[in-house]
Design an enzyme around this catalytic site. Structure first.
Site, PDB file in Angstrom:
ATOM      1  CG  HIS A 307       9.683   1.042  -3.085  1.00  0.00           C
ATOM      2  ND1 HIS A 307      10.952   0.513  -3.119  1.00  0.00           N
ATOM      3  CD2 HIS A 307       9.600   1.916  -4.101  1.00  0.00           C
ATOM      4  CE1 HIS A 307      11.609   1.085  -4.110  1.00  0.00           C
ATOM      5  NE2 HIS A 307      10.831   1.940  -4.726  1.00  0.00           N
ATOM      6  CG  ASP A 364       5.065   5.853  -9.179  1.00  0.00           C
ATOM      7  OD1 ASP A 364       5.570   4.736  -9.081  1.00  0.00           O
ATOM      8  OD2 ASP A 364       5.500   6.735  -9.956  1.00  0.00           O
TER       9      ASP A 364
END
Ligand code: SDX
Length: 428
Positions: A307, A364
């Site tokens: 991320h 996700d």
């Protein structure tokens, strides 16, 4: 005495103001830098650059903190509903009971699509990706709401555009799915709340009653709340950039949907499930795939991992991982890819490559497993993400518009040819 930063350029020292946010984040304000020094700053991907000041969402990537308007997402995911979080993000406060009820009625009253919109669904060839359809259909709303085009719309007209978009998105999304399986569209019901209505329009049948499972509605509320905003991510920066030109809400959100579609952003949830299915088909071993993800000569990446901001766990992933187990157990489902996902996470989190680069599961990584357990087809996962992110995009578009920020127009460093003269085609 306000804090400043000193920068020394060609022997001269320049003082630049430092601004501090309410959570003590610091930024050097470089808005006068080019005029004073003829220099700009360069920061590919804006990894160290703030584009705006915002009061909507705060996240701390090192501590794994995420709050909407100051409220921790752990509390909102546990105690709130998605429609209440929609109101909170857009209008800044948790609504009182009567205000929430009025908001709910306004949304219900605006949940129908103009019948002419059905022609757009007929125009998509079978197999058209749901995100491409969503992008077109949201932008087409301008055709039925001319007041949305006014750059200097009144706050009442802006609120009308906002309510219409919040209200119509579940109908648009569910009809994309129904159109893809050749089933008749189901209209919104005034007897169901926002999320239950969406599930009924998506999975309901005109031939018989569809029993809406409260476990599934609760899980989808949680998923949508966890996706509702995430400060200046790729698609939200897009909605602010497009909105900064004076473009209308529907066009700005349509652009954000396009940005979210990318596999490095919201498209990752579809990629994660496809990756897990590939690993399952390959025998379910994870070591080979962890090694592929580390191999610089191999384009394979561990989708759902890493991320830009979270250099520690993504708090949303923690909540969704737990919800995965709860939903599968309550629905009496077993999904082998969940077991593979857990082993993959375990292997990566004990591997130096991922630990050194602070790569952890993101939102996700597990969301696709829940979406599949709720019955959504894989190519709809990112559309569900868009449904969840819609209030964040709207809130950020509205904040950008109200703050009267200038049009977004970054600078560049030119690296092409210096000046050269035209050569006639005969002489090239
Ligand atoms: C979302 O920004 C947001 O807030 C987004 C989001 C939201 O709510 O809006 O949180 C939603 O988009 C989550 C991210 C979903 N995407 C994925 O899961 C795709 C896989 N992840 C990566 O592609 C990547 O981690 C990004 C795109 C998420 C972040 O990329 P960065 O910040 O540009 O980091 P990077 O590509 O520079 O990677 C740093 C290093 C590199 O290795 P080195 O060059 O240092 O040797 O880490 C490696 C990368 O190769 N790396 C990975 C990896 N992610 C980063 N290696 C293997 N697998 C991965 N997934």
């Amino acid at each position: 005495m306000s804090e400043t930063a000193s920068i020394k350029l060609q022997g001269e020292i320049y003082e630049l103001p430092v601004i501090t946010g309410t959570e003590n984040e610091k930024a050097i304000d470089i808005s006068t830098l080019r005029d004073r020094t003829s220099h700009i700053v360069l920061d590919s991907g804006y990894k160290n650059t703030g584009s705006t000041k915002s009061a909507i969402t705060f996240l701390d990537g090192e501590k794994g903190i995420l709050r909407y308007r100051g409220y921790p997402i752990e509390q909102l995911a546990e105690k709130s509903t998605f429609l209440e979080v929609v109101y909170l993000l857009i209008y800044g406060e948790l609504p009182k009971k009567d205000v929430l009820e009025k908001f709910n009625v306004q949304v219900q009253k605006n949940s129908l699509l103009h019948e002419d919109m059905k022609k757009f669904y007929d125009g998509f060839p079978h197999g058209a990706h749901p995100m491409g359809q969503l992008c077109s259909l949201v932008s087409s709303l301008t055709a039925f709401a001319p007041e949305s085009l006014k750059m200097h719309a009144s706050s009442e007209e802006v609120d009308s555009s906002i309510i219409k978009l919040i209200a119509k998105m579940p109908t648009i999304v569910s009809w994309i799915y129904k159109g893809s399986i050749g089933e008749p569209f189901i209209y919104p019901s005034k007897n169901l709340d926002y999320v239950a209505n969406f599930m009924n329009m998506t999975f309901g049948q005109v031939t018989h009653d569809f029993e809406i499972d409260p476990v599934a509605v609760d899980a989808l509320n949680k998923i949508l709340i966890l996706h509702a905003d995430h400060e200046q991510n790729c698609s939200t920066s897009t909605v602010r950039t497009v909105g900064s030109s004076g473009s209308n809400l529907y066009a700005s959100v349509s652009a954000a949907i396009s940005a979210l579609w990318g596999p490095l952003h919201g498209g990752a949830n579809q990629e994660v499930i496809e990756m897990l299915e590939t690993i399952k088909a390959d025998g379910g071993g994870v070591e080979k795939w962890v090694n592929k993800a580390k191999d610089k000569d191999d384009p394979f990446r561990l989708m759902g991992f890493g991320h830009r901001v979270y250099r520690n766990f993504d708090p949303r992933a923690q909540i969704i991982k737990k919800a995965c187990h709860d939903v599968l157990n309550k629905l009496g489902l077993d999904d082998e890819v969940l077991e593979i996902a857990i082993r993959l996470e375990e292997a990566a989190l004990h591997d130096d490559y991922f630990v050194e680069r602070k790569l952890y599961p993101n939102v996700d990584f597990y969301s696709g497993i829940i979406s599949r357990a709720l019955g959504f087809r894989t190519d709809l996962f990112t559309v569900i993400f868009a449904l969840g992110r819609l209030p964040g995009w709207i809130a950020q578009w509205k904040e950008q518009r109200e703050s009267k920020e200038p049009i977004s127009r970054p600078r560049q460093i030119y690296t092409g040819y210096t000046t050269r003269d035209y050569i006639d085609v005969e002489n090239r």
